[in-house]
Structure formats: C-alpha cells, structure tokens
Design a protein around this motif. Sequence first.
Motif, PDB file in Angstrom:
ATOM      1  N   HIS A 121      39.002 -61.261  -5.562  1.00 15.52           N
ATOM      2  CA  HIS A 121      39.371 -59.775  -5.303  1.00 15.52           C
ATOM      3  C   HIS A 121      40.762 -59.507  -4.893  1.00 15.52           C
ATOM      4  CE1 HIS A 121      35.115 -58.779  -5.560  1.00 15.52           C
ATOM      5  NE2 HIS A 121      34.921 -59.408  -4.538  1.00 15.52           N
ATOM      6  N   GLU A 122      41.208 -60.130  -4.204  1.00 20.07           N
ATOM      7  CA  GLU A 122      42.567 -59.808  -3.613  1.00 20.07           C
ATOM      8  C   GLU A 122      43.607 -60.672  -4.587  1.00 20.07           C
ATOM      9  OE1 GLU A 122      40.130 -61.126  -1.787  1.00 20.07           O
ATOM     10  OE2 GLU A 122      40.067 -60.024  -0.101  1.00 20.07           O
ATOM     11  N   ASP A 123      43.327 -61.926  -4.995  1.00 16.58           N
ATOM     12  CA  ASP A 123      44.286 -62.647  -5.726  1.00 16.58           C
ATOM     13  C   ASP A 123      44.341 -62.383  -7.176  1.00 16.58           C
ATOM     14  OD1 ASP A 123      45.473 -63.642  -3.322  1.00 16.58           O
ATOM     15  OD2 ASP A 123      44.130 -65.133  -3.324  1.00 16.58           O
ATOM     16  N   LEU A 124      43.027 -62.395  -7.751  1.00 14.41           N
ATOM     17  CA  LEU A 124      42.742 -62.239  -9.255  1.00 14.41           C
ATOM     18  C   LEU A 124      42.235 -60.838  -9.482  1.00 14.41           C
ATOM     19  CD1 LEU A 124      40.527 -65.581  -9.249  1.00 14.41           C
ATOM     20  CD2 LEU A 124      42.654 -65.186 -10.337  1.00 14.41           C
ATOM     21  N   CYS A 125      42.218 -60.101  -8.581  1.00 19.58           N
ATOM     22  CA  CYS A 125      42.153 -58.326  -8.977  1.00 19.58           C
ATOM     23  C   CYS A 125      40.917 -58.229  -9.719  1.00 19.58           C
ATOM     24  CB  CYS A 125      43.245 -57.975  -9.546  1.00 19.58           C
ATOM     25  SG  CYS A 125      44.861 -58.162  -8.736  1.00 19.58           S
ATOM     26  N   ILE A 126      39.961 -59.004  -9.312  1.00 21.78           N
ATOM     27  CA  ILE A 126      38.508 -58.906  -9.998  1.00 21.78           C
ATOM     28  C   ILE A 126      37.659 -57.740  -9.234  1.00 21.78           C
ATOM     29  CG2 ILE A 126      36.354 -60.033 -10.458  1.00 21.78           C
ATOM     30  CD1 ILE A 126      37.819 -62.538 -10.700  1.00 21.78           C
ATOM     31  N   ASP A 127      37.294 -56.469  -9.930  1.00 26.11           N
ATOM     32  CA  ASP A 127      36.672 -55.415  -9.583  1.00 26.11           C
ATOM     33  C   ASP A 127      35.310 -55.654  -9.960  1.00 26.11           C
ATOM     34  OD1 ASP A 127      36.539 -54.595 -12.200  1.00 26.11           O
ATOM     35  OD2 ASP A 127      37.936 -52.981 -12.259  1.00 26.11           O
ATOM     36  N   SER A 128      34.602 -54.659  -9.334  1.00 26.10           N
ATOM     37  CA  SER A 128      32.992 -54.617  -9.914  1.00 26.10           C
ATOM     38  C   SER A 128      32.738 -54.855 -11.334  1.00 26.10           C
ATOM     39  CB  SER A 128      32.288 -53.512  -9.029  1.00 26.10           C
ATOM     40  OG  SER A 128      32.763 -52.144  -9.640  1.00 26.10           O
ATOM     41  N   LEU A 129      33.505 -53.872 -12.040  1.00 25.91           N
ATOM     42  CA  LEU A 129      33.099 -54.205 -13.455  1.00 25.91           C
ATOM     43  C   LEU A 129      33.662 -55.545 -14.013  1.00 25.91           C
ATOM     44  CD1 LEU A 129      34.405 -50.664 -14.769  1.00 25.91           C
ATOM     45  CD2 LEU A 129      31.970 -51.461 -14.253  1.00 25.91           C
ATOM     46  N   ALA A 130      34.803 -56.120 -13.716  1.00 29.81           N
ATOM     47  CA  ALA A 130      35.180 -57.222 -14.318  1.00 29.81           C
ATOM     48  C   ALA A 130      34.332 -58.513 -13.805  1.00 29.81           C
ATOM     49  CB  ALA A 130      36.759 -57.697 -13.803  1.00 29.81           C
ATOM     50  N   LEU A 131      33.687 -58.331 -12.343  1.00 29.58           N
ATOM     51  CA  LEU A 131      32.844 -59.202 -11.913  1.00 29.58           C
ATOM     52  C   LEU A 131      31.498 -59.171 -12.654  1.00 29.58           C
ATOM     53  CD1 LEU A 131      32.380 -61.181  -9.640  1.00 29.58           C
ATOM     54  CD2 LEU A 131      31.489 -59.534  -8.163  1.00 29.58           C
ATOM     55  N   HIS A 132      31.091 -58.159 -13.056  1.00 29.83           N
ATOM     56  CA  HIS A 132      29.699 -57.903 -13.506  1.00 29.83           C
ATOM     57  C   HIS A 132      29.882 -58.767 -14.908  1.00 29.83           C
ATOM     58  CE1 HIS A 132      25.789 -56.652 -15.128  1.00 29.83           C
ATOM     59  NE2 HIS A 132      26.475 -56.175 -16.187  1.00 29.83           N
ATOM     60  N   ALA A 133      30.999 -58.547 -15.598  1.00 29.11           N
ATOM     61  CA  ALA A 133      31.446 -59.140 -16.951  1.00 29.11           C
ATOM     62  C   ALA A 133      31.272 -60.785 -16.816  1.00 29.11           C
ATOM     63  CB  ALA A 133      32.626 -58.575 -17.529  1.00 29.11           C
ATOM     64  N   ILE A 134      32.046 -61.000 -15.805  1.00 34.57           N
ATOM     65  CA  ILE A 134      32.231 -62.532 -15.364  1.00 34.57           C
ATOM     66  C   ILE A 134      30.644 -63.172 -15.458  1.00 34.57           C
ATOM     67  CG2 ILE A 134      33.083 -64.213 -13.964  1.00 34.57           C
ATOM     68  CD1 ILE A 134      35.532 -62.203 -13.706  1.00 34.57           C
ATOM     69  N   LEU A 135      30.064 -62.421 -14.439  1.00 32.30           N
ATOM     70  CA  LEU A 135      28.680 -63.103 -14.290  1.00 32.30           C
ATOM     71  C   LEU A 135      27.754 -63.089 -15.366  1.00 32.30           C
ATOM     72  CD1 LEU A 135      27.899 -61.337 -10.736  1.00 32.30           C
ATOM     73  CD2 LEU A 135      28.870 -63.736 -11.188  1.00 32.30           C
ATOM     74  N   MET A 136      27.746 -62.097 -16.263  1.00 31.81           N
ATOM     75  CA  MET A 136      27.096 -62.235 -17.556  1.00 31.81           C
ATOM     76  C   MET A 136      27.755 -63.355 -18.535  1.00 31.81           C
ATOM     77  SD  MET A 136      24.870 -59.825 -17.358  1.00 31.81           S
ATOM     78  CE  MET A 136      24.432 -59.467 -19.015  1.00 31.81           C
ATOM     79  N   ASP A 137      28.883 -63.614 -18.591  1.00 30.48           N
ATOM     80  CA  ASP A 137      29.386 -64.833 -19.070  1.00 30.48           C
ATOM     81  C   ASP A 137      28.885 -66.055 -18.624  1.00 30.48           C
ATOM     82  OD1 ASP A 137      30.853 -62.944 -20.827  1.00 30.48           O
ATOM     83  OD2 ASP A 137      32.814 -63.476 -20.094  1.00 30.48           O
ATOM     84  N   ALA A 138      28.954 -66.296 -17.399  1.00 34.72           N
ATOM     85  CA  ALA A 138      28.455 -67.133 -16.587  1.00 34.72           C
ATOM     86  C   ALA A 138      26.831 -67.482 -17.140  1.00 34.72           C
ATOM     87  CB  ALA A 138      28.635 -66.950 -15.108  1.00 34.72           C
ATOM     88  N   GLU A 139      26.160 -66.504 -17.135  1.00 34.76           N
ATOM     89  CA  GLU A 139      24.739 -66.668 -17.535  1.00 34.76           C
ATOM     90  C   GLU A 139      24.644 -67.115 -18.777  1.00 34.76           C
ATOM     91  OE1 GLU A 139      20.727 -64.126 -16.937  1.00 34.76           O
ATOM     92  OE2 GLU A 139      22.285 -63.120 -17.756  1.00 34.76           O
ATOM     93  N   GLU A 140      25.479 -66.571 -19.873  1.00 31.75           N
ATOM     94  CA  GLU A 140      25.366 -67.101 -21.120  1.00 31.75           C
ATOM     95  C   GLU A 140      25.790 -68.585 -21.171  1.00 31.75           C
ATOM     96  OE1 GLU A 140      27.964 -66.026 -25.057  1.00 31.75           O
ATOM     97  OE2 GLU A 140      27.152 -64.427 -23.943  1.00 31.75           O
ATOM     98  N   ALA A 141      27.009 -68.722 -20.552  1.00 31.40           N
ATOM     99  CA  ALA A 141      27.268 -70.297 -20.490  1.00 31.40           C
ATOM    100  C   ALA A 141      26.282 -71.181 -19.942  1.00 31.40           C
ATOM    101  CB  ALA A 141      28.855 -70.300 -19.843  1.00 31.40           C
ATOM    102  N   TRP A 142      25.683 -70.937 -18.754  1.00 27.94           N
ATOM    103  CA  TRP A 142      24.978 -71.809 -18.134  1.00 27.94           C
ATOM    104  C   TRP A 142      23.514 -71.663 -18.042  1.00 27.94           C
ATOM    105  CZ3 TRP A 142      29.810 -70.624 -15.646  1.00 27.94           C
ATOM    106  CH2 TRP A 142      30.905 -71.422 -15.985  1.00 27.94           C
TER     107      TRP A 142
END
Length: 85
Positions: free
Chosen positions: A35-56
Amino acid sequence: MNSTIFSNTLETLVPIICEHTGFRPEEVLPSMRLHEDLCIDSLALHAILMDAEEAWGVMPGIEQMGRAGTLAELAGEIAGMRCSP
C-alpha cells in the motif's frame, strides 16, 4: 516452502504488479510495501489477485492478505498456497 516456487512466484508477480501500478519492473523490490510504497489500492489489489488466480489457480484470502504487507510476503503467501495439496 520451496525456494524455486517462491522465486518463480515473485518473478511472475512483478509484471502483474507493474501492470496495475505503472511501476517499471526494475523499480519494484521485494521489500516494497503493497500500500505505502507500491500505492496499491483496493481496486488494484483485487485485479492483482484475479491475475494471480489466473496465473496459478490460487487466490489469497483475507487471512493471507492480512499477513502480506510487502511484495515478498505476498509472493510467499501465494507460493505457500501453490505448494499446498
């Protein structure tokens, strides 16, 4: 946890993080806070987690995300889930 799986997870996770944050891969370090360094908000986090699910085929839940404050910790949580039967 298998160090090869962790390294692979981190290596694959960095471009996913970059896609959703605008950082370049060379700017992203495992020690960076989500959150602090990469500025990942809740929407970006959700998208990242969806991509993680797709990848793994795994998606960290609330418990895992509560333990993941840095990119390395998030990669560790995902790698641990990948190693679980």
